[in-house]
Design a protein around this motif. Structure first.
Motif, PDB file in Angstrom:
ATOM      1  N   MET A 260       0.813  -1.210   0.000  1.00  0.00           N
ATOM      2  CA  MET A 260       0.000   0.000   0.000  1.00  0.00           C
ATOM      3  C   MET A 260       0.852   1.268   0.000  1.00  0.00           C
ATOM      4  N   MET A 261       2.151   1.102   0.259  1.00  0.00           N
ATOM      5  CA  MET A 261       3.063   2.246   0.319  1.00  0.00           C
ATOM      6  C   MET A 261       4.440   1.776  -0.129  1.00  0.00           C
ATOM      7  N   THR A 262       5.126   2.624  -0.845  1.00  0.00           N
ATOM      8  CA  THR A 262       6.469   2.262  -1.288  1.00  0.00           C
ATOM      9  C   THR A 262       7.480   2.504  -0.173  1.00  0.00           C
ATOM     10  N   LYS A 263       8.606   1.828  -0.270  1.00  0.00           N
ATOM     11  CA  LYS A 263       9.660   2.031   0.719  1.00  0.00           C
ATOM     12  C   LYS A 263      10.170   3.472   0.689  1.00  0.00           C
ATOM     13  N   ALA A 264      10.202   4.044  -0.507  1.00  0.00           N
ATOM     14  CA  ALA A 264      10.683   5.428  -0.633  1.00  0.00           C
ATOM     15  C   ALA A 264       9.751   6.388   0.092  1.00  0.00           C
ATOM     16  N   GLU A 265       8.425   6.181  -0.068  1.00  0.00           N
ATOM     17  CA  GLU A 265       7.479   7.049   0.628  1.00  0.00           C
ATOM     18  C   GLU A 265       7.562   6.829   2.129  1.00  0.00           C
ATOM     19  N   ARG A 266       7.697   5.578   2.544  1.00  0.00           N
ATOM     20  CA  ARG A 266       7.803   5.269   3.973  1.00  0.00           C
ATOM     21  C   ARG A 266       8.996   5.974   4.589  1.00  0.00           C
ATOM     22  N   ALA A 267      10.069   6.068   3.842  1.00  0.00           N
ATOM     23  CA  ALA A 267      11.291   6.680   4.365  1.00  0.00           C
ATOM     24  C   ALA A 267      11.131   8.168   4.635  1.00  0.00           C
ATOM     25  N   THR A 268      10.099   8.789   4.068  1.00  0.00           N
ATOM     26  CA  THR A 268       9.899  10.230   4.284  1.00  0.00           C
ATOM     27  C   THR A 268       9.204  10.515   5.607  1.00  0.00           C
ATOM     28  N   TYR A 269       8.620   9.476   6.228  1.00  0.00           N
ATOM     29  CA  TYR A 269       7.880   9.682   7.479  1.00  0.00           C
ATOM     30  C   TYR A 269       8.722   9.182   8.654  1.00  0.00           C
TER      31      TYR A 269
END
Length: 654
Positions: A260-269
């Motif tokens: 549901m979420m990419t690792k790259a997006e997760r890394a921003t939070y």
């Protein structure tokens, strides 16, 4: 007459060959594989028929039948109305106004098979049933559909009957409504804490924005509240905050695992999205919100009701709070703040907070509290929140533990110049006999008795005393007197000096043992509670328990009385009270001006009530307390005189 011939009896035909013919011993009773298979098929057929019959008989109730909720009314001790809390904070929205990230976070956290399951979790139902049969805690594990059914159609009772209904209604609802409709209903009816029902109210309550403007980090935090807002609201204390952060991280990681979420997006939070400070409804302004907070905590502890249950309303709650006492305590605090603090002129006077509580020693009733300036602007209840070091006000428990242990330790015991504990007080030394005749025994005098050490708040004496009698004994005495074990500091050499952080309510209750002959009762704030005319069980008056021997309590009480009058005499503002006779049965404990603590305390007993007052500095958004140096000017002894002044103004109020 000729006889009719006797016909032989026909052998009886058995429909089921059981016990089995042609077998001997135990083999006659062992069913054949055909019999086992037939019995299993018959059982399955019966179960299927029963399932179909029950499924057909269970109807989906009217939606929102439970949504029309009454207000919960709280009453003063005299029976007059304190406040009615009734507005339900909920605004329904469509999925179009809910970000996809909220949907992803909820599914990842609560029910990852939501889009593929039949609306029920057989494993979760079985686990809950086994737990209830065994008498254990009620279990979760429900699907989103089941939680929606519980929120919308059923009562909140935890019972096998309710679980049974939930299962079949969920099956029917899953066939009747689309997954989108169910998810939308779930997000609009779920409890998020702080009085918020539904995602729209939660978004406004926690972040001050509509749900559609939430980002994935914020939705993950809000989704964590669904596990239990009382334990995962970050504003609920250090433990709550850590649990919220851990679950927030877990929900984000689960979204990555589920695609549901990419690792790259997760890394921003990376930074936890701290919600804004909680604000209570305006009807709970002033001290009212703090009173309701204390009552609700007690209700949840004694009845098992949750904050979510209470928010549904319809209860009638009778409290121990006395209106005149609450008003007198609030006036006393405001008066001292107005006359002695100048935050606009003195920077040290900024962020000063006060907490106070009055307890009736005979039975532990909480009569009055001061939780802060206004419950709608400061959510934390200063009267009932642990976290403020108690300082020298803890020393009476050290003295009580020593006197209780015995072994010759009395108020006249003390330490010699070499640091040896001399028990029994001043006593003769071994007579000496110089040449020419004997002399009278020379008394060995204790430089500072334990009595004087408490009055003077001598740190070294109590540090030594705690070590000599055992820190564990001191801790046991504090717990017996009523302090929560989790509020006590670790057992090191500073422990007897007051590094523990009990609440004002608990300190007032614990000190009540000194003025009540060693007896104390658990503090309570609710005398009775009903809903729809039926009494809620669990509100019997707590039974007093013995915390220490009567003689020990009286010794400590008498010493505290001397300390109280000494404190009054040292405060120039209240010189007149020292001989006025306005304070009856006076006894008190206080922090010392030399304590290197970030707080000031005064606990006193007068007019039949034991009252604890604490003052500290706490800047919003900063977890550590600020220093008390300079508060109120150079003569305030780090603000130590102000709890005394508040207590005196309250105790002498007419």
């Amino acid at each position: 007459m000729a006889r009719r011939p006797i016909r032989p009896k026909r052998p009886r035909v058995r429909r089921v060959d059981y016990p089995r013919r042609g077998r001997t011993n135990w083999l006659r009773w062992a069913p054949s594989w055909r019999q086992v298979l037939s019995a299993a098929l018959l059982g399955l057929t019966a179960l299927a028929g029963l399932f179909a019959a029950v499924y057909a008989s269970v109807d989906i109730p009217d939606e929102n039948a439970e949504a029309s909720r009454q207000g919960t009314v709280y009453y003063w001790a005299d029976g007059s109305q304190l406040v009615s809390v009734g507005a339900v904070n909920r605004q329904n929205v469509t999925l179009a106004d809910i970000p996809d990230s909220m949907e992803h976070a909820v599914i990842a956290a609560e029910n990852e098979t939501f889009y593929s399951d039949a609306g029920v979790s057989v494993k979760g139902i079985a686990r809950a049933a086994v737990s209830m049969v065994e008498g254990g805690e009620t279990q979760g594990g429900s699907t989103i559909t089941q939680q929606y059914v519980k929120n919308t159609y059923l009562s909140q009772e935890q019972s096998a009957k309710r679980k049974f209904k939930e299962f079949f209604i969920s099956l029917k609802l899953s066939n009747k409504q689309s997954k989108a409709e169910i998810l939308q209903g779930y997000l609009n009816t779920s409890w998020f804490g702080r009085g918020a029902y539904g995602i729209q109210a939660a978004a406004v309550t926690y972040y001050g924005i509509p749900a559609k403007n939430l980002d994935p980090s914020q939705t993950a935090m809000l989704a964590s509240l669904l596990k239990g807002a009382e334990e995962y609201d970050p504003s609920g204390g250090k433990g709550n905050h850590q649990r919220a952060v851990d679950r927030w991280e877990w929900i984000l990681d689960r979204q990555v695992e589920n695609g549901m979420m990419t690792k790259a997006e997760r890394a921003t939070y990376k930074k936890f999205p701290e919600p804004r400070d909680a604000v209570k409804p305006t009807s709970l302004g002033g001290q009212t919100g703090y009173l309701v907070d204390i009552a609700n905590k007690y209700i949840k502890k004694r009845s098992g009701l949750t904050a979510k249950d209470l928010a549904r309303g319809g209860y009638r709650v009778h409290t121990t709070f006395e209106k005149d006492r609450v008003q007198q305590l609030e006036r006393a605090v405001r008066s001292v703040r107005r006359h002695d603090l100048a935050p606009k002129k003195r920077p040290a006077d900024k962020y000063v907070e006060v907490g106070a509580a009055s307890v009736r020693p005979e039975d532990g009733a909480v009569v009055a509290v001061y939780g802060g300036a206004d419950a709608t602007t400061r959510f934390a209840n200063n009267a009932d929140t642990a976290g403020v070091p108690v300082g020298s006000a803890f020393k009476p428990f050290v003295l009580a533990a020593a006197l209780q242990k015995g072994g010759g330790i009395t108020l006249d015991s003390g330490y010699s110049s070499t640091g040896r504990l001399i028990t029994g007080g001043p006593r003769p030394a071994t007579p000496t006999t110089p040449s020419g005749g004997g002399v009278l025994p020379v008394p060995v005098l204790v430089p500072t008795t334990l009595r004087d050490a408490l009055i003077r708040s001598a740190n070294l004496t109590f540090e030594r005393l705690g070590k000599d009698i055992g820190l564990k004994k001191v801790k046991e005495m504090a717990v017996a007197a009523g302090l929560h074990e989790e509020s006590l500091a670790r057992l090191d050499k500073s422990f007897p000096l007051g590094t523990s952080t009990p609440s004002a309510v608990r300190m007032a209750d614990a000190y009540s043992a000194f003025s009540n002959g060693g007896m104390r009762a658990e503090p309570y704030s609710v005398t009775g509670m009903t809903r729809d005319g039926e009494a809620i069980e669990g509100f019997g008056k707590p039974e007093p328990q013995r915390a220490m021997d009567t003689s020990v309590a009286n010794d400590v009480k008498d010493t505290l009385g001397i300390a109280a009058w000494t404190s009054l005499a040292q405060d120039k503002k209240f010189d007149a009270f020292a001989g006025s006779g306005n304070l009856d049965d006076l006894s008190a404990g206080a922090t010392d001006g030399d304590d290197r603590m970030k707080s000031a305390w005064f606990i006193g007993h007068a007019k039949g009530l034991t009252t604890a007052v604490t003052m500290f500095r706490n800047k919003p958004g900063t977890p550590q307390l600020l220093g008390m140096q300079g508060v109120g000017g150079d003569d305030s002894e780090r603000g130590n005189v102000f709890p005394l002044r508040i207590w005196t103004a309250y105790a002498t109020a007419k």
